[in-house]
Design a protein around this motif. Structure first.
Motif, PDB file in Angstrom:
ATOM      1  N   ALA A 140      49.088  38.595  34.968  1.00  0.00           N
ATOM      2  CA  ALA A 140      47.994  37.848  35.417  1.00  0.00           C
ATOM      3  C   ALA A 140      47.542  38.280  36.924  1.00  0.00           C
ATOM      4  O   ALA A 140      46.205  38.426  36.902  1.00  0.00           O
ATOM      5  CB  ALA A 140      48.074  36.293  35.407  1.00  0.00           C
ATOM      6  N   GLU A 141      48.557  38.589  37.542  1.00  0.00           N
ATOM      7  CA  GLU A 141      48.029  39.133  38.989  1.00  0.00           C
ATOM      8  C   GLU A 141      47.137  40.492  38.864  1.00  0.00           C
ATOM      9  O   GLU A 141      46.472  40.532  39.522  1.00  0.00           O
ATOM     10  CB  GLU A 141      49.117  39.094  39.950  1.00  0.00           C
ATOM     11  CG  GLU A 141      49.055  39.595  41.345  1.00  0.00           C
ATOM     12  CD  GLU A 141      48.025  38.639  42.157  1.00  0.00           C
ATOM     13  OE1 GLU A 141      47.412  38.954  43.249  1.00  0.00           O
ATOM     14  OE2 GLU A 141      47.998  37.338  41.776  1.00  0.00           O
ATOM     15  N   VAL A 142      47.721  41.194  38.053  1.00  0.00           N
ATOM     16  CA  VAL A 142      47.264  42.619  37.894  1.00  0.00           C
ATOM     17  C   VAL A 142      45.852  42.544  37.241  1.00  0.00           C
ATOM     18  O   VAL A 142      44.973  42.930  37.690  1.00  0.00           O
ATOM     19  CB  VAL A 142      48.272  43.497  36.872  1.00  0.00           C
ATOM     20  CG1 VAL A 142      47.616  44.637  36.569  1.00  0.00           C
ATOM     21  CG2 VAL A 142      49.392  43.870  37.593  1.00  0.00           C
ATOM     22  N   GLU A 143      45.673  41.626  36.427  1.00  0.00           N
ATOM     23  CA  GLU A 143      44.395  41.407  35.948  1.00  0.00           C
ATOM     24  C   GLU A 143      43.614  40.825  36.631  1.00  0.00           C
ATOM     25  O   GLU A 143      42.078  41.139  36.897  1.00  0.00           O
ATOM     26  CB  GLU A 143      44.595  40.512  34.464  1.00  0.00           C
ATOM     27  CG  GLU A 143      45.136  41.162  33.243  1.00  0.00           C
ATOM     28  CD  GLU A 143      45.427  40.078  32.107  1.00  0.00           C
ATOM     29  OE1 GLU A 143      45.117  38.896  32.390  1.00  0.00           O
ATOM     30  OE2 GLU A 143      45.988  40.675  31.274  1.00  0.00           O
ATOM     31  N   ARG A 144      44.129  39.981  37.513  1.00  0.00           N
ATOM     32  CA  ARG A 144      42.991  39.452  38.541  1.00  0.00           C
ATOM     33  C   ARG A 144      42.613  40.739  39.973  1.00  0.00           C
ATOM     34  O   ARG A 144      41.245  40.577  40.087  1.00  0.00           O
ATOM     35  CB  ARG A 144      43.826  38.100  39.310  1.00  0.00           C
ATOM     36  CG  ARG A 144      43.086  37.340  40.254  1.00  0.00           C
ATOM     37  CD  ARG A 144      43.819  36.290  41.020  1.00  0.00           C
ATOM     38  NE  ARG A 144      44.786  36.867  41.940  1.00  0.00           N
ATOM     39  CZ  ARG A 144      44.438  37.307  43.199  1.00  0.00           C
ATOM     40  NH1 ARG A 144      43.383  37.368  43.402  1.00  0.00           N
ATOM     41  NH2 ARG A 144      45.618  37.776  43.649  1.00  0.00           N
TER      42      ARG A 144
ATOM     43  N   ARG B 127      38.892  41.773  40.452  1.00  0.00           N
ATOM     44  CA  ARG B 127      38.264  41.993  41.710  1.00  0.00           C
ATOM     45  C   ARG B 127      38.022  43.260  42.201  1.00  0.00           C
ATOM     46  O   ARG B 127      36.801  43.524  42.824  1.00  0.00           O
ATOM     47  CB  ARG B 127      39.418  41.490  42.817  1.00  0.00           C
ATOM     48  CG  ARG B 127      39.105  41.317  44.384  1.00  0.00           C
ATOM     49  CD  ARG B 127      40.165  40.697  45.152  1.00  0.00           C
ATOM     50  NE  ARG B 127      39.771  40.965  46.321  1.00  0.00           N
ATOM     51  CZ  ARG B 127      40.377  40.578  47.433  1.00  0.00           C
ATOM     52  NH1 ARG B 127      41.671  40.381  47.374  1.00  0.00           N
ATOM     53  NH2 ARG B 127      39.783  40.439  48.655  1.00  0.00           N
ATOM     54  N   GLY B 128      38.678  44.215  41.664  1.00  0.00           N
ATOM     55  CA  GLY B 128      38.390  45.535  41.988  1.00  0.00           C
ATOM     56  C   GLY B 128      37.165  46.054  41.467  1.00  0.00           C
ATOM     57  O   GLY B 128      36.168  46.722  42.012  1.00  0.00           O
ATOM     58  N   TRP B 129      36.831  45.511  40.056  1.00  0.00           N
ATOM     59  CA  TRP B 129      35.645  45.914  39.433  1.00  0.00           C
ATOM     60  C   TRP B 129      34.584  45.242  40.180  1.00  0.00           C
ATOM     61  O   TRP B 129      33.437  45.928  40.191  1.00  0.00           O
ATOM     62  CB  TRP B 129      35.929  45.377  38.017  1.00  0.00           C
ATOM     63  CG  TRP B 129      34.324  45.396  37.207  1.00  0.00           C
ATOM     64  CD1 TRP B 129      34.302  46.707  36.602  1.00  0.00           C
ATOM     65  CD2 TRP B 129      33.512  44.496  36.733  1.00  0.00           C
ATOM     66  NE1 TRP B 129      33.127  46.448  35.779  1.00  0.00           N
ATOM     67  CE2 TRP B 129      32.629  45.352  36.156  1.00  0.00           C
ATOM     68  CE3 TRP B 129      33.339  43.283  37.371  1.00  0.00           C
ATOM     69  CZ2 TRP B 129      31.507  44.632  35.892  1.00  0.00           C
ATOM     70  CZ3 TRP B 129      32.160  42.672  36.793  1.00  0.00           C
ATOM     71  CH2 TRP B 129      31.362  43.470  36.167  1.00  0.00           C
ATOM     72  N   LEU B 130      34.658  44.109  40.467  1.00  0.00           N
ATOM     73  CA  LEU B 130      33.603  43.295  41.278  1.00  0.00           C
ATOM     74  C   LEU B 130      33.330  44.049  42.550  1.00  0.00           C
ATOM     75  O   LEU B 130      31.986  44.265  42.914  1.00  0.00           O
ATOM     76  CB  LEU B 130      33.847  41.855  41.744  1.00  0.00           C
ATOM     77  CG  LEU B 130      33.989  41.045  40.374  1.00  0.00           C
ATOM     78  CD1 LEU B 130      34.594  39.601  40.607  1.00  0.00           C
ATOM     79  CD2 LEU B 130      32.610  40.845  39.709  1.00  0.00           C
ATOM     80  N   LEU B 131      34.298  44.511  43.142  1.00  0.00           N
ATOM     81  CA  LEU B 131      33.931  45.066  44.689  1.00  0.00           C
ATOM     82  C   LEU B 131      33.250  46.675  44.147  1.00  0.00           C
ATOM     83  O   LEU B 131      32.461  47.009  44.840  1.00  0.00           O
ATOM     84  CB  LEU B 131      35.432  45.621  45.246  1.00  0.00           C
ATOM     85  CG  LEU B 131      35.852  44.465  45.885  1.00  0.00           C
ATOM     86  CD1 LEU B 131      37.525  44.641  46.563  1.00  0.00           C
ATOM     87  CD2 LEU B 131      34.960  43.841  47.039  1.00  0.00           C
ATOM     88  N   GLU B 132      33.772  47.206  43.097  1.00  0.00           N
ATOM     89  CA  GLU B 132      32.930  48.550  42.659  1.00  0.00           C
ATOM     90  C   GLU B 132      31.725  47.990  42.407  1.00  0.00           C
ATOM     91  O   GLU B 132      30.910  48.930  42.816  1.00  0.00           O
ATOM     92  CB  GLU B 132      33.801  48.994  41.549  1.00  0.00           C
ATOM     93  CG  GLU B 132      33.168  50.386  41.008  1.00  0.00           C
ATOM     94  CD  GLU B 132      33.092  51.562  41.930  1.00  0.00           C
ATOM     95  OE1 GLU B 132      32.539  52.571  41.925  1.00  0.00           O
ATOM     96  OE2 GLU B 132      34.137  51.364  43.169  1.00  0.00           O
ATOM     97  N   ARG B 133      31.314  47.068  41.789  1.00  0.00           N
ATOM     98  CA  ARG B 133      29.868  46.731  41.359  1.00  0.00           C
ATOM     99  C   ARG B 133      29.042  46.578  42.393  1.00  0.00           C
ATOM    100  O   ARG B 133      27.904  47.094  42.741  1.00  0.00           O
ATOM    101  CB  ARG B 133      29.872  45.712  40.437  1.00  0.00           C
ATOM    102  CG  ARG B 133      28.473  45.227  39.978  1.00  0.00           C
ATOM    103  CD  ARG B 133      28.510  43.973  39.213  1.00  0.00           C
ATOM    104  NE  ARG B 133      28.990  42.838  40.203  1.00  0.00           N
ATOM    105  CZ  ARG B 133      29.165  41.673  39.873  1.00  0.00           C
ATOM    106  NH1 ARG B 133      29.004  41.364  38.527  1.00  0.00           N
ATOM    107  NH2 ARG B 133      29.404  40.568  40.929  1.00  0.00           N
TER     108      ARG B 133
END
Length: 371
Positions: free
Chosen positions: A329-333, A337-343
């Motif tokens: 769950a932490e990895v998915e979280r 978050r990484g995807w949002l930052l990249e966006r």
């Protein structure tokens, strides 16, 4: 309950009693207020002399030797007490590790029946073959007792001594060997020495015919003893009922018999069933000294231990799965978050401000490299 309480369970100090052969360890001593006479084959001074010459009896115990009131063999207990004019005057007889030495148990029991008052008690501690040097000997049969009684035997036979010596079981503690231990020891740690040659020579030596060979004339487990007592009572050879026989994990078991002349009680209905139950219990008790029985007996404990280990493994697996789920769950979280930052970064790079400030970023980059 300690052994003394176990033997004296049905006795009180105000009762009149007789203790057989207590030597330096009386269970009902006069000095503690027991109204109890001492019967022994030796007088007091002889007992003290034997104690002084025995390296296994420390000096601190010499003073515990009671005055002997009746001197003679307990096989003829009734004759000794009759000489005092006290037949039927005693409420109890106490015996610790003496009964098995008697060459004629039925004769002794008949004597006790004359010495005791109605309802009188015999209380005894008796060694259990499963936990002493009788380990390899079979339990005594009724025919042995009846034969000794009919032949009016008054001393152990050379055959009984031979059996005892050649089958003496010793338990290896790891630090030495002992003649008494506890039930349930590893059978492979109990062994008998090879004494066949010398024992046969002793038996055949006619010059020793009059010598007294002390021996365990009888060998018991609790159920084998109970069967013998019930059988001799059923046959009318000794009028004692079994009040209680209870086991211990150690070297001995405890016996309480009561004088009772009731034929209905001594020859009960359904005695065949009672006897068969005891015969089966004797086999079960004998099996305790086999390796196969010990392993089978240990199986429930082993299975319980394995079940405990399995439960612990299942508990650890559940905890590991919970931890793994939390990490996933932490990895998915973090991935989200990484995807949002990249966006956000891509959006910023596409913005007007990013394009306008591009020359400034290039200058700053060259400046950092130059420094």
């Amino acid at each position: 309950m300690d052994r003394r309480d176990a033997v004296l369970k049905f006795l009180t100090k105000d009762m009149k009693g007789l203790e057989i052969g207590p030597w330096f360890n009386p269970l009902a001593p006069k000095r503690e207020g027991y109204n109890c006479l001492v019967l022994d084959v030796f007088d007091s001074e002889t007992l003290r002399e034997r104690a002084r010459n025995d390296p296994n009896v420390p000096e601190t115990l010499w003073g515990r030797i009671e005055e002997v009131d009746v001197v003679g063999s307990s096989t003829h207990i009734d004759q000794l007490i009759d000489a005092r004019g006290e037949l039927g005057a005693f409420n109890y007889i106490v015996s610790s590790h003496n009964f098995e030495h008697l060459p004629n148990p039925i004769r002794f029991l008949q004597g006790c029946a004359k010495v005791l008052s109605p309802g009188g008690i015999i209380s005894m501690a008796i060694p259990d073959r499963r936990a002493c040097f009788d380990y390899f000997r079979p339990v005594t049969t009724l025919s042995t007792w009846i034969g000794a009684f009919l032949d009016d035997v008054s001393r152990p036979s050379k055959a009984q001594y031979f059996d005892m010596v050649t089958c003496t079981g010793l338990y290896d503690t790891g630090e030495g060997k002992t003649i008494s231990f506890h039930r349930g020891v590893e059978p492979e740690k109990v062994s008998a020495g090879l004494r066949l040659d010398e024992s046969l020579a002793e038996w055949m030596d006619r010059s020793r015919n009059e010598q007294y060979f002390d021996a365990h004339c009888s060998v018991f487990t609790p159920s084998s003893f109970e069967l013998l007592i019930r059988d001799v009572a059923y046959l009318g050879l000794a009028p004692f009922e079994v009040v209680e026989i209870f086991d211990s994990p150690g070297v001995e078991f405890y016996v309480h018999l009561r004088l009772n002349s009731s034929k209905q009680l001594l020859r009960p209905e359904g005695y065949e069933d009672i006897r068969n139950t005891l015969l089966h219990r004797i086999l079960e008790e004998a099996a305790e000294t086999s390796s196969a029985h010990l392993q089978t007996h240990q199986l429930p404990d082993a299975l319980e231990s394995l079940q405990g280990q399995l439960t612990a493994l299942q508990r650890d697996r559940a905890a590991l799965m919970d931890d793994l789920a939390q990490r996933r769950a932490e990895v998915e979280r973090l991935a989200e978050r990484g995807w949002l930052l990249e966006r956000d970064l891509q959006a910023m790079r596409a913005s007007t401000s990013w394009r306008i400030t591009s020359p400034i970023r290039r200058v700053l980059g060259r400046f950092r490299r130059s420094t």
